[in-house]
Every structure is written in C-alpha cells, then in structure tokens.
Design a protein around this motif. Structure first.
Motif, mmCIF file in Angstrom:
data_model
loop_
_atom_site.group_PDB
_atom_site.id
_atom_site.type_symbol
_atom_site.label_atom_id
_atom_site.label_comp_id
_atom_site.label_asym_id
_atom_site.label_seq_id
_atom_site.Cartn_x
_atom_site.Cartn_y
_atom_site.Cartn_z
ATOM 1 N N PHE A 187 21.974 -14.577 -14.712
ATOM 2 C CA PHE A 187 21.643 -15.075 -13.383
ATOM 3 C C PHE A 187 20.162 -14.873 -13.070
ATOM 4 C CE2 PHE A 187 26.120 -14.375 -13.313
ATOM 5 C CZ PHE A 187 26.644 -15.316 -12.437
ATOM 6 N N ASN A 188 19.685 -15.704 -12.147
ATOM 7 C CA ASN A 188 18.341 -15.563 -11.579
ATOM 8 C C ASN A 188 18.452 -15.226 -10.093
ATOM 9 O OD1 ASN A 188 17.215 -16.287 -14.022
ATOM 10 N ND2 ASN A 188 16.801 -18.401 -13.426
ATOM 11 N N LEU A 189 17.404 -14.607 -9.575
ATOM 12 C CA LEU A 189 17.323 -14.303 -8.145
ATOM 13 C C LEU A 189 15.864 -14.402 -7.727
ATOM 14 C CD1 LEU A 189 18.951 -13.151 -5.601
ATOM 15 C CD2 LEU A 189 17.981 -10.947 -6.269
ATOM 16 N N VAL A 190 15.633 -14.896 -6.507
ATOM 17 C CA VAL A 190 14.276 -14.998 -5.972
ATOM 18 C C VAL A 190 14.205 -14.222 -4.664
ATOM 19 C CG1 VAL A 190 12.465 -16.539 -5.116
ATOM 20 C CG2 VAL A 190 13.925 -17.259 -7.019
ATOM 21 N N SER A 191 13.193 -13.351 -4.555
ATOM 22 C CA SER A 191 12.934 -12.649 -3.300
ATOM 23 C C SER A 191 11.553 -13.059 -2.808
ATOM 24 C CB SER A 191 12.990 -11.134 -3.490
ATOM 25 O OG SER A 191 12.724 -10.472 -2.257
ATOM 26 N N ARG A 192 11.441 -13.292 -1.489
ATOM 27 C CA ARG A 192 10.177 -13.724 -0.900
ATOM 28 C C ARG A 192 9.745 -12.735 0.174
ATOM 29 N NH1 ARG A 192 13.247 -18.243 -1.889
ATOM 30 N NH2 ARG A 192 12.238 -19.953 -3.017
ATOM 31 N N LEU A 193 8.436 -12.545 0.285
ATOM 32 C CA LEU A 193 7.871 -11.662 1.305
ATOM 33 C C LEU A 193 6.741 -12.395 2.015
ATOM 34 C CD1 LEU A 193 7.487 -8.905 2.700
ATOM 35 C CD2 LEU A 193 5.921 -8.300 0.822
ATOM 36 N N SER A 194 6.848 -12.539 3.336
ATOM 37 C CA SER A 194 5.776 -13.152 4.131
ATOM 38 C C SER A 194 4.646 -12.141 4.303
ATOM 39 C CB SER A 194 6.308 -13.575 5.506
ATOM 40 O OG SER A 194 7.351 -14.526 5.366
ATOM 41 N N VAL A 195 3.420 -12.568 3.987
ATOM 42 C CA VAL A 195 2.274 -11.649 4.020
ATOM 43 C C VAL A 195 1.070 -12.333 4.673
ATOM 44 C CG1 VAL A 195 3.010 -10.416 1.953
ATOM 45 C CG2 VAL A 195 1.473 -12.375 1.737
ATOM 46 N N ILE A 196 0.142 -11.492 5.128
ATOM 47 C CA ILE A 196 -1.191 -11.933 5.554
ATOM 48 C C ILE A 196 -2.172 -11.107 4.722
ATOM 49 C CG2 ILE A 196 -2.832 -12.185 7.451
ATOM 50 C CD1 ILE A 196 -0.505 -12.311 9.366
ATOM 51 N N ASN A 218 0.835 -1.206 0.000
ATOM 52 C CA ASN A 218 0.000 0.000 0.000
ATOM 53 C C ASN A 218 0.872 1.259 0.000
ATOM 54 O OD1 ASN A 218 -2.222 -1.727 0.129
ATOM 55 N ND2 ASN A 218 -2.244 -1.698 2.365
ATOM 56 N N ASN A 219 1.895 1.241 -0.886
ATOM 57 C CA ASN A 219 2.809 2.372 -1.118
ATOM 58 C C ASN A 219 3.787 2.634 0.036
ATOM 59 O OD1 ASN A 219 1.733 3.011 -3.703
ATOM 60 N ND2 ASN A 219 0.045 4.117 -2.727
ATOM 61 N N ALA A 220 3.853 1.761 1.026
ATOM 62 C CA ALA A 220 4.812 1.907 2.130
ATOM 63 C C ALA A 220 5.882 0.824 2.007
ATOM 64 C CB ALA A 220 4.105 1.796 3.471
ATOM 65 N N ASN A 221 7.153 1.197 2.168
ATOM 66 C CA ASN A 221 8.242 0.228 2.071
ATOM 67 C C ASN A 221 8.114 -0.849 3.143
ATOM 68 O OD1 ASN A 221 9.517 1.427 -0.120
ATOM 69 N ND2 ASN A 221 10.732 2.793 1.180
ATOM 70 N N VAL A 222 8.442 -2.080 2.770
ATOM 71 C CA VAL A 222 8.362 -3.227 3.676
ATOM 72 C C VAL A 222 9.727 -3.897 3.732
ATOM 73 C CG1 VAL A 222 7.277 -5.453 4.125
ATOM 74 C CG2 VAL A 222 5.926 -3.610 3.144
ATOM 75 N N THR A 223 10.224 -4.136 4.954
ATOM 76 C CA THR A 223 11.492 -4.849 5.130
ATOM 77 C C THR A 223 11.328 -6.109 5.970
ATOM 78 O OG1 THR A 223 12.017 -3.441 7.023
ATOM 79 C CG2 THR A 223 12.882 -2.759 4.882
ATOM 80 N N ASP A 224 10.374 -6.133 6.886
ATOM 81 C CA ASP A 224 10.139 -7.320 7.710
ATOM 82 C C ASP A 224 9.580 -8.450 6.844
ATOM 83 O OD1 ASP A 224 10.976 -5.944 9.916
ATOM 84 O OD2 ASP A 224 8.952 -5.428 10.620
ATOM 85 N N GLY A 225 10.112 -9.643 7.053
ATOM 86 C CA GLY A 225 9.623 -10.813 6.319
ATOM 87 C C GLY A 225 10.165 -10.939 4.915
ATOM 88 N N VAL A 226 11.189 -10.157 4.567
ATOM 89 C CA VAL A 226 11.776 -10.208 3.227
ATOM 90 C C VAL A 226 12.997 -11.129 3.242
ATOM 91 C CG1 VAL A 226 12.872 -8.892 1.374
ATOM 92 C CG2 VAL A 226 10.964 -7.903 2.662
ATOM 93 N N ARG A 227 13.065 -12.032 2.265
ATOM 94 C CA ARG A 227 14.206 -12.938 2.151
ATOM 95 C C ARG A 227 14.699 -12.959 0.707
ATOM 96 N NH1 ARG A 227 11.587 -18.275 3.664
ATOM 97 N NH2 ARG A 227 9.754 -17.139 2.911
ATOM 98 N N PHE A 228 15.980 -13.279 0.543
ATOM 99 C CA PHE A 228 16.587 -13.328 -0.786
ATOM 100 C C PHE A 228 17.325 -14.654 -0.966
ATOM 101 C CE2 PHE A 228 16.298 -8.833 0.218
ATOM 102 C CZ PHE A 228 15.735 -8.308 -0.944
ATOM 103 N N SER A 229 17.236 -15.188 -2.169
ATOM 104 C CA SER A 229 18.019 -16.377 -2.506
ATOM 105 C C SER A 229 19.423 -15.950 -2.924
ATOM 106 C CB SER A 229 17.352 -17.135 -3.659
ATOM 107 O OG SER A 229 17.507 -16.413 -4.883
#
Length: 250
Positions: A173-182, A152-163
């Motif tokens: 190269f490839n890269l995967v980033s994951r974000l935990s959400v509810i 919702n236009n606000a930066n998120v850092t909690d729950g972010v992971r990178f491969s």
C-alpha cells in the motif's frame, strides 16, 4: 482531367491509410487490472475497488455507505445498488475465513514489508507564502502505520492531512500525508514513519531552501567585459607608443 485523377488518387491513398490504421488498432491489445481489496481483523475493516492502481470506490463503514472516488474529469460511472451491503457481508465472511485459516496454519506470522518515504514541497518555495509539504510513503504491508510531523524539533498537528491507503498491484500500500506550511528561512521540517516492519523509525528531513538567481551568466559577462576593456586599453597604449617611436625616428 489531371486534377480529377490526382484528387482521386489522393482519396484512394487516404482510404488505404485509414484501413491500415483500423486493422492495426484491432491488433493492439490493452491489458487492465481490476483491484478488489477486502481487509478484516478484530479491529479493522476495509473494502476498496480499483482499476490499474487507482481507487474507484470504497466502503465508508463509519457512515454506512459506499463512496465513489473518481476525479471529476473522468467519464461518470456508478457501482450497482447493493455494493456496500455486499461489502459488509464479505467482511463477515472474511473474518470467518481468517479465523479458520489462522487455526489451520497454527497462527502463522503476518507478512511484513517495510515502507519507503520521501518528502518534498508541492510548489516552488517562496518565503512567507503558503505551501504544502508532501510525505509520500510507499510499498508497505500491513496497512497500519504511524506518521507524524515536526517543525524545528516541535511536534506539529495543525494543518496535517492523510490520504486513504492506496493498494498497489503487488499487495502493498501507499499513503500520502500533507502538511500546510508557510516557509521561513532556517525552518526544518521532518516526517517520521512508524511501522511494524521497521527496526527503527523512518525519518525524512526538509529544510527551507530558496533558489538563488543564477549568477553564472552575469559573472561570465562581467569577466568578458573586463578582459575586453583590458584589451582595448592595451591596444591604445601600444598605439601611442608606436606613434612616439615613429616621431623619434623622424
């Protein structure tokens, strides 16, 4: 006697089939591709071994050790002792060769390949339930990239992971980033990528969408039932009129 001959013939046929299968299998050719990636610069270093596009081992220079990255379900294997130390030596050689190559070629421009990205949820969306958003970034070079998320236009850092960076056979190269959400109704998430080969940031958007029940069959049955009732009512009306007409004729 007949059963014995029949059984023997069956065994002979099976034997021929098995022999043909063995001969066919010896003619089959399987091609595998080994991967060795060694990256070096004044600030970065990387050493990866892989097979058919999958990483098998990488050097963790911050911890001073080699790391096997095979999943648990594959056959166990290990690299020989001294592989990490060899990677350290190879990186020093890489730096020396890189400096000589840059000087000999009058400091050529670094190759650049722009990434592509996509964003999707790991599981089917249920409001209020834990889920994971995946930002898949593919086919870029050099392996330096910036990735960030917003909700919702606000930066998120909690729950972010990178491969780790995954090498592809063409050198990108490839890269995967994951974000935990509810997920909640109305939420909008973005994954933004910054790379030297991009003229502007690459942003993908994902909004919360919950699949609605399929009302098509229900509506179809409702329409069919309504038409059926109309037909029944019309039949009754015509039947009554027919009887009244017969009575008046008598």
């Amino acid at each position: 006697m007949f059963e014995f001959v029949s059984s023997t013939l069956i065994k002979m046929k099976l034997c021929v089939i098995l022999i043909c299968a063995v001969l066919h299998s010896t003619e089959a050719k399987t091609v595998h591709r080994d991967i060795l990636v060694e990256l070096c610069s004044d600030t970065e270093k990387e050493a990866i071994y892989g097979l058919d596009g999958e990483e098998l081992w990488h050097a963790d220079f911050s911890q001073g050790t080699g790391v096997m990255t095979l999943p648990d379900f594959v056959d166990p294997m290990a690299y020989v002792e001294g592989t990490y130390e060899m990677s350290v030596n190879n990186l020093e050689i890489c730096k020396a060769n890189l400096a000589a190559s840059i000087k000999a070629n009058d400091n050529p421009a670094e190759p650049r390949v722009a990434p592509q990205s996509s964003i999707y949820s790991k599981d089917d969306v249920e409001l209020g339930s834990n889920n994971t958003l995946i930002c898949f970034i593919t086919a870029f070079y050099p392996p330096r990239i910036g990735v960030w998320w917003t909700k919702n236009n606000a930066n998120v850092t909690d729950g972010v992971r990178f491969s780790r960076f995954y090498p592809i056979g063409d050198g990108t190269f490839n890269l995967v980033s994951r974000l935990s959400v509810i997920p909640e109704k109305g939420d909008i998430y973005t994954c933004t990528v910054e790379h030297v080969a991009l003229d502007r940031h690459l942003t993908k958007t994902w909004d919360v969408q919950v699949a609605m029940p399929n009302v098509g069959p229900i509506a179809f049955c409702g329409v069919g039932l309504g038409l059926g009732l109309i037909g029944v009512i019309a039949g009754i009306v015509f039947l009554i009129k027919g009887r009244n007409f017969s009575s008046e004729s008598d």
